[in-house]
Design a protein around this motif. Structure first.
Motif, PDB file in Angstrom:
ATOM      1  N   ALA A  55      -9.837  -0.366  -9.366  1.00  0.00           N
ATOM      2  CA  ALA A  55      -7.907   0.138  -9.935  1.00  0.00           C
ATOM      3  C   ALA A  55      -8.235  -0.214 -11.433  1.00  0.00           C
ATOM      4  O   ALA A  55      -8.938  -0.748 -12.025  1.00  0.00           O
ATOM      5  CB  ALA A  55      -7.471  -1.366  -9.017  1.00  0.00           C
ATOM      6  N   ARG A  98      -5.820 -11.342  -6.157  1.00  0.00           N
ATOM      7  CA  ARG A  98      -5.125  -9.883  -5.170  1.00  0.00           C
ATOM      8  C   ARG A  98      -5.920  -8.717  -7.124  1.00  0.00           C
ATOM      9  O   ARG A  98      -6.750  -8.170  -6.853  1.00  0.00           O
ATOM     10  CB  ARG A  98      -3.934  -9.751  -4.682  1.00  0.00           C
ATOM     11  N   ALA A 118      -8.913  -5.785  -6.863  1.00  0.00           N
ATOM     12  CA  ALA A 118      -8.839  -4.773  -7.001  1.00  0.00           C
ATOM     13  C   ALA A 118      -9.364  -4.211  -8.346  1.00  0.00           C
ATOM     14  O   ALA A 118      -9.959  -3.128  -8.081  1.00  0.00           O
ATOM     15  CB  ALA A 118      -6.957  -4.652  -7.427  1.00  0.00           C
ATOM     16  N   ARG A 139       0.809  -0.930   0.101  1.00  0.00           N
ATOM     17  CA  ARG A 139      -0.045  -0.275  -0.333  1.00  0.00           C
ATOM     18  C   ARG A 139       0.950   1.699   0.364  1.00  0.00           C
ATOM     19  O   ARG A 139       2.041   1.505   0.592  1.00  0.00           O
ATOM     20  CB  ARG A 139      -0.792   0.215   1.314  1.00  0.00           C
ATOM     21  N   ASP A 147     -12.832  -3.346  -8.075  1.00  0.00           N
ATOM     22  CA  ASP A 147     -12.803  -2.638  -7.583  1.00  0.00           C
ATOM     23  C   ASP A 147     -13.069  -1.383  -8.008  1.00  0.00           C
ATOM     24  O   ASP A 147     -12.730  -0.582  -6.959  1.00  0.00           O
ATOM     25  CB  ASP A 147     -11.860  -2.865  -6.473  1.00  0.00           C
ATOM     26  N   THR A 182      -5.667   2.581  -7.014  1.00  0.00           N
ATOM     27  CA  THR A 182      -6.718   2.955  -6.488  1.00  0.00           C
ATOM     28  C   THR A 182      -6.754   4.683  -5.858  1.00  0.00           C
ATOM     29  O   THR A 182      -6.282   3.743  -4.862  1.00  0.00           O
ATOM     30  CB  THR A 182      -6.816   1.626  -6.050  1.00  0.00           C
TER      31      THR A 182
END
Length: 128
Positions: free
Chosen positions: A99, A90, A94, A41, A97, A122
């Motif tokens: 990304a 993963r 993403a 992150r 969502d 993101t």
């Protein structure tokens, strides 16, 4: 301060921005990102966000993926097939969502356990 684990990196606008991509990429892709301190992150101030993403993508895009014994190779294989599946999960999560793929996000080659250096963004603003 708890920042959701995963060894987060925070970049403020007063950082040495010309050097930040080299430092961040080196820590992220060390040992193919399979180190407990490998960041997943990145929190970047909005004012410098675009430049950091571009710099990170440019530096990461130069990483040569392959057999670690090969000349100039900087990133080897994942440790096991299940890590490839975890990476696929993963990335897919993403993307679902919202990304945006910047570079990579795919398996590389037909042999061993190689995954492309991967960067997706993101973008979310955080207000105090």
């Amino acid at each position: 301060m708890e920042l959701d684990g995963h060894a987060p990196v925070i970049v403020f606008e007063d950082a040495y921005l010309e050097k930040a991509p080299d430092t961040v990429v080196a820590s992220k892709f060390c040992n193919t990102g399979q180190v407990c301190t490998s960041p997943t992150r990145f929190y970047v101030e909005e004012f410098i966000y675009k430049g950091i993403i571009e710099g990170f993508a440019a530096r990461a895009g130069k990483i040569k993926v392959g057999n670690g014994l090969g000349h100039g190779v900087e990133m080897g294989p994942m440790i096991a097939p299940r890590r490839l599946d975890a990476m696929d999960a993963r990335v897919n999560d993403a993307l679902c969502d919202g990304a945006k793929i910047v570079i990579g996000c795919e398996r590389v080659g037909n042999e061993r356990y190689f995954y492309a250096r991967t960067l997706y963004e993101t973008y979310r603003t955080m207000r105090g």
